[in-house]
Design a protein around this motif. Structure first.
Motif, PDB file in Angstrom:
ATOM      1  N   GLU A  66     -19.990 -33.393 -66.043  1.00  0.00           N
ATOM      2  CA  GLU A  66     -18.940 -33.247 -64.891  1.00  0.00           C
ATOM      3  C   GLU A  66     -19.996 -32.134 -63.708  1.00  0.00           C
ATOM      4  OE1 GLU A  66     -15.310 -32.421 -65.314  1.00  0.00           O
ATOM      5  OE2 GLU A  66     -14.538 -33.867 -66.122  1.00  0.00           O
ATOM      6  N   SER A  67     -20.969 -32.607 -63.381  1.00  0.00           N
ATOM      7  CA  SER A  67     -21.428 -32.280 -62.286  1.00  0.00           C
ATOM      8  C   SER A  67     -21.025 -32.497 -60.795  1.00  0.00           C
ATOM      9  CB  SER A  67     -23.236 -32.839 -62.777  1.00  0.00           C
ATOM     10  OG  SER A  67     -23.124 -33.943 -61.779  1.00  0.00           O
ATOM     11  N   ALA A  68     -20.795 -33.378 -60.692  1.00  0.00           N
ATOM     12  CA  ALA A  68     -19.914 -33.675 -59.068  1.00  0.00           C
ATOM     13  C   ALA A  68     -18.801 -32.333 -59.169  1.00  0.00           C
ATOM     14  CB  ALA A  68     -19.600 -34.730 -58.839  1.00  0.00           C
ATOM     15  N   VAL A  69     -18.752 -32.188 -57.876  1.00  0.00           N
ATOM     16  CA  VAL A  69     -17.936 -31.017 -57.351  1.00  0.00           C
ATOM     17  C   VAL A  69     -17.222 -31.196 -56.086  1.00  0.00           C
ATOM     18  CG1 VAL A  69     -17.849 -28.957 -56.841  1.00  0.00           C
ATOM     19  CG2 VAL A  69     -19.465 -29.296 -58.109  1.00  0.00           C
ATOM     20  N   ARG A  70     -15.798 -31.046 -56.023  1.00  0.00           N
ATOM     21  CA  ARG A  70     -15.029 -30.989 -54.701  1.00  0.00           C
ATOM     22  C   ARG A  70     -14.974 -30.075 -54.794  1.00  0.00           C
ATOM     23  NH1 ARG A  70     -12.116 -34.734 -57.273  1.00  0.00           N
ATOM     24  NH2 ARG A  70     -13.480 -36.656 -56.255  1.00  0.00           N
ATOM     25  N   ILE A  71     -14.856 -28.870 -53.635  1.00  0.00           N
ATOM     26  CA  ILE A  71     -13.928 -27.807 -52.657  1.00  0.00           C
ATOM     27  C   ILE A  71     -13.040 -28.738 -52.226  1.00  0.00           C
ATOM     28  CG2 ILE A  71     -14.497 -25.569 -51.747  1.00  0.00           C
ATOM     29  CD1 ILE A  71     -17.146 -25.206 -53.630  1.00  0.00           C
ATOM     30  N   THR A  72     -12.047 -27.974 -51.932  1.00  0.00           N
ATOM     31  CA  THR A  72     -10.957 -27.684 -50.921  1.00  0.00           C
ATOM     32  C   THR A  72     -10.396 -26.388 -50.737  1.00  0.00           C
ATOM     33  OG1 THR A  72     -10.044 -29.788 -52.025  1.00  0.00           O
ATOM     34  CG2 THR A  72      -8.592 -28.466 -50.223  1.00  0.00           C
ATOM     35  N   HIS A  73     -10.345 -26.532 -49.212  1.00  0.00           N
ATOM     36  CA  HIS A  73     -10.574 -24.653 -48.682  1.00  0.00           C
ATOM     37  C   HIS A  73      -8.573 -25.115 -47.792  1.00  0.00           C
ATOM     38  CE1 HIS A  73     -10.463 -21.937 -44.252  1.00  0.00           C
ATOM     39  NE2 HIS A  73     -10.524 -21.644 -45.684  1.00  0.00           N
ATOM     40  N   ILE A  74      -8.081 -24.251 -48.450  1.00  0.00           N
ATOM     41  CA  ILE A  74      -6.405 -25.214 -48.624  1.00  0.00           C
ATOM     42  C   ILE A  74      -6.392 -24.380 -47.256  1.00  0.00           C
ATOM     43  CG2 ILE A  74      -4.568 -23.893 -49.462  1.00  0.00           C
ATOM     44  CD1 ILE A  74      -5.651 -23.614 -52.179  1.00  0.00           C
ATOM     45  N   PRO A  75      -6.334 -23.297 -45.846  1.00  0.00           N
ATOM     46  CA  PRO A  75      -6.322 -22.956 -44.795  1.00  0.00           C
ATOM     47  C   PRO A  75      -6.132 -23.835 -44.324  1.00  0.00           C
ATOM     48  CG  PRO A  75      -7.046 -21.007 -45.963  1.00  0.00           C
ATOM     49  CD  PRO A  75      -6.925 -21.961 -47.094  1.00  0.00           C
ATOM     50  N   THR A  76      -7.628 -24.506 -44.151  1.00  0.00           N
ATOM     51  CA  THR A  76      -7.506 -25.592 -43.023  1.00  0.00           C
ATOM     52  C   THR A  76      -7.591 -27.272 -43.331  1.00  0.00           C
ATOM     53  OG1 THR A  76      -9.959 -25.337 -43.861  1.00  0.00           O
ATOM     54  CG2 THR A  76      -9.509 -24.323 -42.120  1.00  0.00           C
ATOM     55  N   GLY A  77      -7.564 -27.280 -45.113  1.00  0.00           N
ATOM     56  CA  GLY A  77      -7.288 -28.701 -45.855  1.00  0.00           C
ATOM     57  C   GLY A  77      -8.548 -29.205 -45.371  1.00  0.00           C
ATOM     58  N   ILE A  78      -9.831 -28.827 -45.160  1.00  0.00           N
ATOM     59  CA  ILE A  78     -10.789 -29.287 -45.246  1.00  0.00           C
ATOM     60  C   ILE A  78     -11.108 -29.344 -47.023  1.00  0.00           C
ATOM     61  CG2 ILE A  78     -13.356 -28.825 -45.009  1.00  0.00           C
ATOM     62  CD1 ILE A  78     -11.837 -27.248 -42.030  1.00  0.00           C
ATOM     63  N   VAL A  79     -11.964 -31.148 -47.066  1.00  0.00           N
ATOM     64  CA  VAL A  79     -12.873 -30.924 -48.420  1.00  0.00           C
ATOM     65  C   VAL A  79     -13.771 -31.375 -48.213  1.00  0.00           C
ATOM     66  CG1 VAL A  79     -11.844 -32.748 -50.423  1.00  0.00           C
ATOM     67  CG2 VAL A  79     -10.115 -31.706 -49.415  1.00  0.00           C
ATOM     68  N   VAL A  80     -14.503 -31.446 -48.918  1.00  0.00           N
ATOM     69  CA  VAL A  80     -16.108 -31.893 -49.205  1.00  0.00           C
ATOM     70  C   VAL A  80     -16.330 -32.353 -50.584  1.00  0.00           C
ATOM     71  CG1 VAL A  80     -17.039 -30.012 -46.735  1.00  0.00           C
ATOM     72  CG2 VAL A  80     -17.210 -29.318 -49.856  1.00  0.00           C
ATOM     73  N   SER A  81     -17.108 -33.050 -50.863  1.00  0.00           N
ATOM     74  CA  SER A  81     -17.700 -32.823 -52.489  1.00  0.00           C
ATOM     75  C   SER A  81     -19.403 -33.454 -52.397  1.00  0.00           C
ATOM     76  CB  SER A  81     -17.121 -34.192 -52.695  1.00  0.00           C
ATOM     77  OG  SER A  81     -17.238 -35.287 -51.621  1.00  0.00           O
ATOM     78  N   CYS A  82     -19.790 -33.304 -53.579  1.00  0.00           N
ATOM     79  CA  CYS A  82     -21.073 -33.864 -53.594  1.00  0.00           C
ATOM     80  C   CYS A  82     -21.343 -33.745 -54.851  1.00  0.00           C
ATOM     81  CB  CYS A  82     -21.932 -31.979 -53.405  1.00  0.00           C
ATOM     82  SG  CYS A  82     -23.900 -32.292 -53.419  1.00  0.00           S
ATOM     83  N   GLN A  83     -22.350 -34.683 -55.167  1.00  0.00           N
ATOM     84  CA  GLN A  83     -22.696 -34.975 -56.301  1.00  0.00           C
ATOM     85  C   GLN A  83     -24.529 -35.743 -56.421  1.00  0.00           C
ATOM     86  OE1 GLN A  83     -20.829 -38.930 -57.762  1.00  0.00           O
ATOM     87  NE2 GLN A  83     -21.030 -39.872 -55.368  1.00  0.00           N
ATOM     88  N   THR A  84     -24.898 -35.702 -55.649  1.00  0.00           N
ATOM     89  CA  THR A  84     -26.683 -35.848 -55.815  1.00  0.00           C
ATOM     90  C   THR A  84     -27.161 -35.150 -56.671  1.00  0.00           C
ATOM     91  OG1 THR A  84     -27.039 -34.196 -53.795  1.00  0.00           O
ATOM     92  CG2 THR A  84     -26.116 -36.269 -53.000  1.00  0.00           C
ATOM     93  N   GLU A  85     -26.639 -33.448 -56.652  1.00  0.00           N
ATOM     94  CA  GLU A  85     -27.819 -33.001 -58.074  1.00  0.00           C
ATOM     95  C   GLU A  85     -27.758 -32.817 -59.375  1.00  0.00           C
ATOM     96  OE1 GLU A  85     -30.378 -31.354 -57.048  1.00  0.00           O
ATOM     97  OE2 GLU A  85     -30.346 -31.917 -54.812  1.00  0.00           O
ATOM     98  N   LYS A  86     -28.700 -33.023 -60.385  1.00  0.00           N
ATOM     99  CA  LYS A  86     -27.662 -32.976 -61.767  1.00  0.00           C
ATOM    100  C   LYS A  86     -27.528 -31.994 -62.113  1.00  0.00           C
ATOM    101  CE  LYS A  86     -31.989 -36.142 -63.418  1.00  0.00           C
ATOM    102  NZ  LYS A  86     -33.032 -36.531 -63.399  1.00  0.00           N
ATOM    103  N   ALA A  87     -27.386 -31.615 -61.436  1.00  0.00           N
ATOM    104  CA  ALA A  87     -26.343 -29.600 -61.993  1.00  0.00           C
ATOM    105  C   ALA A  87     -25.561 -29.625 -61.390  1.00  0.00           C
ATOM    106  CB  ALA A  87     -27.543 -28.486 -62.426  1.00  0.00           C
TER     107      ALA A  87
END
Length: 361
Positions: A238-259
Motif C-alpha cells: 500500500e504505497s499509494a497515498v490519498r489525502i483529503t483536506h476536510i475543511p475545503t474538501g480538496i483531495v490529492v493522491s500520488c502513487q508515482t514513488e515506490k515508497a
C-alpha cells in the motif's frame, strides 16, 4: 518615485543590519526570507546609489559653471549634459524596477490539466497540452515530474497533475491558468466537421509550510495499493497515498514513488499548494471589482486561449495576441506567447504604479 526609492534604500540598510546580527542564524526561516528580500532589492539599491552620486556631481558641475571661469564652465557644461542624460536613463529604469514583484515568481509549481467540454476530444486535447508543457519545460532545462492522472478512454487524459522545478518557473507559467479551447476535426469524426472542445489548466505556486498552516487534524490520509502497468511494487504494497483536506474538501493522491513516505510528501506539497490557491482565489474574487486584469489571476471561467488547427493559429484572448505557428507551439515553442503576456502584465503594472504616483503628487 523618489519617496519610494528612499524607502527602498532605508529598507536595504535595515536588512543589512539584521543580517549582521549573529542571533539570526538561529531563525532559519527569517534568515531565508531576509536574504531573498535583500536580493530582490539589490539592483534598484545599487542603481539608486549611483543616481544620487550622479545627481550630486551634476550639482557640483553647475556650481563650477556658475563660478565665472569661462574655460572651466565650457568643459563642465558638456560633462553635466552627460550626467543629466544618464540620470534620465536611470529614471526610466527605475520605473521598471519599482513594478511590484510577485513573491511567487521564483517558486516551483504544481499544474493540473483536465479535459472539460467535449468528451473524448477534450481528453485528447488535455493530453496534447500536457505534451506541450513537457516539451516547453525540457527546453527551459526544468525538471517535470508526473504526479497523478486518469487516462481518457480514447487516449489523452481526463485529468493529469505534475510538478515543475527550476529557475523562476511560476513567473513564466502563471499565465497559463484558465480554459484552453481547441478547434479541429477530431480523429473520430468521419464527416470531417470541426469540433470545439476545452481543457482547463490550473497553475499553482508550490507553498512552503511557512506559507500556509494546515492543521494535521484537518487531514484524512488513506493508503492503497498502486495501480499501474507492472513492476514488483504494483498491487503488492500500500504505497499509494490519498489525502483529503476536510475543511475545503480538496483531495490529492500520488502513487508515482515506490515508497509510501515519498508519495505522502508529494501529496502534502500538493495539499499546501491547493489549499493556498483555494483561499487566495476567494481573496481575488472579493477584490475583483478593484482590478479587472485577469492576466496572472487565472480566471477559470473564461476561455483564455484558442488553438485553431485548420488555420494553424493560436490566439490569446486576454491580450489579443495571435501567432500562426500552432504546429510549433504544440511542440513547446511557447516563448512568443509567454513573453507577450509578461510584457503586457508589466505594462499594466507600470501604468498602475504611475497612476499611484500621480495620485500622491
Amino acid at each position: 518615485m523618489r519617496k519610494r526609492l528612499d524607502t527602498l534604500l532605508k529598507r536595504h540598510e535595515e536588512i543589512d543590519a539584521e543580517l549582521a546580527d549573529p542571533a539570526i542564524e538561529n531563525d532559519i526561516a527569517h534568515l531565508t526570507a531576509l536574504t531573498k528580500e535583500r536580493a530582490s532589492l539589490d539592483e534598484p539599491y545599487e542603481l539608486y546609489r549611483t543616481y544620487l552620486k550622479t545627481e550630486q556631481d551634476a550639482k557640483d558641475a553647475l556650481a563650477l559653471i556658475e563660478s565665472g571661469d569661462p574655460d572651466l564652465a565650457e568643459a563642465m557644461k558638456e560633462e553635466r549634459k552627460t550626467m543629466l542624460k544618464s540620470m534620465e536613463e536611470m529614471e526610466e529604469r527605475f520605473k521598471v524596477l519599482l513594478i511590484p514583484v510577485d513573491p511567487n515568481d521564483s517558486k516551483n509549481i504544481i499544474v493540473e490539466i483536465r479535459g472539460a467540454v467535449g468528451g473524448d476530444e477534450a481528453n485528447l486535447f488535455a493530453g496534447d497540452l500536457f505534451r506541450m508543457y513537457t516539451r516547453y519545460c525540457e527546453g527551459q532545462g526544468w525538471k517535470l515530474k508526473y504526479i497523478d492522472g486518469e487516462e481518457g478512454a480514447a487516449g489523452g487524459y481526463s485529468y493529469v497533475s505534475f510538478m515543475v522545478q527550476g529557475e523562476n518557473v511560476y513567473s513564466k507559467l502563471k499565465f497559463e491558468s484558465g480554459a484552453h479551447r481547441v478547434q479541429r476535426v477530431p480523429k473520430t469524426e468521419a464527416s470531417g466537421r470541426i469540433h470545439t472542445s476545452t481543457a482547463t489548466v490550473l497553475v499553482m505556486p508550490e507553498a512552503e509550510e511557512v506559507d500556509v498552516k494546515i492543521n494535521p487534524a484537518d487531514l484524512k490520509i488513506d493508503t492503497y495499493r498502486s495501480q499501474g502497468a507492472g513492476g514488483q511494487n504494483v498491487n503488492k504494497t500500500e504505497s499509494a497515498v490519498r489525502i483529503t483536506h476536510i475543511p475545503t474538501g480538496i483531495v490529492v493522491s500520488c502513487q508515482t514513488e515506490k515508497a509510501q513516505l515519498q508519495n505522502k510528501e508529494i501529496c502534502m506539497r500538493m495539499i499546501r499548494a491547493k489549499v493556498k490557491d483555494y483561499y487566495q482565489s476567494k481573496e481575488d474574487a472579493a477584490r475583483d471589482n478593484e482590478r479587472k486584469l485577469k492576466v496572472g489571476t487565472g480566471e477559470r471561467s473564461e476561455k483564455i486561449r484558442t488553438y485553431n488547427y485548420p488555420q494553424n493559429r493560436v490566439t490569446d484572448h486576454r491580450i489579443g495576441f495571435t501567432t500562426n505557428t500552432l504546429d510549433r507551439v504544440m511542440e513547446g515553442e511557447l516563448e512568443p506567447i509567454i513573453d507577450a503576456l509578461i510584457h503586457y502584465d508589466q505594462e499594466q503594472k507600470l501604468l498602475e504604479s504611475e497612476q499611484q504616483d500621480a495620485n500622491h503628487r
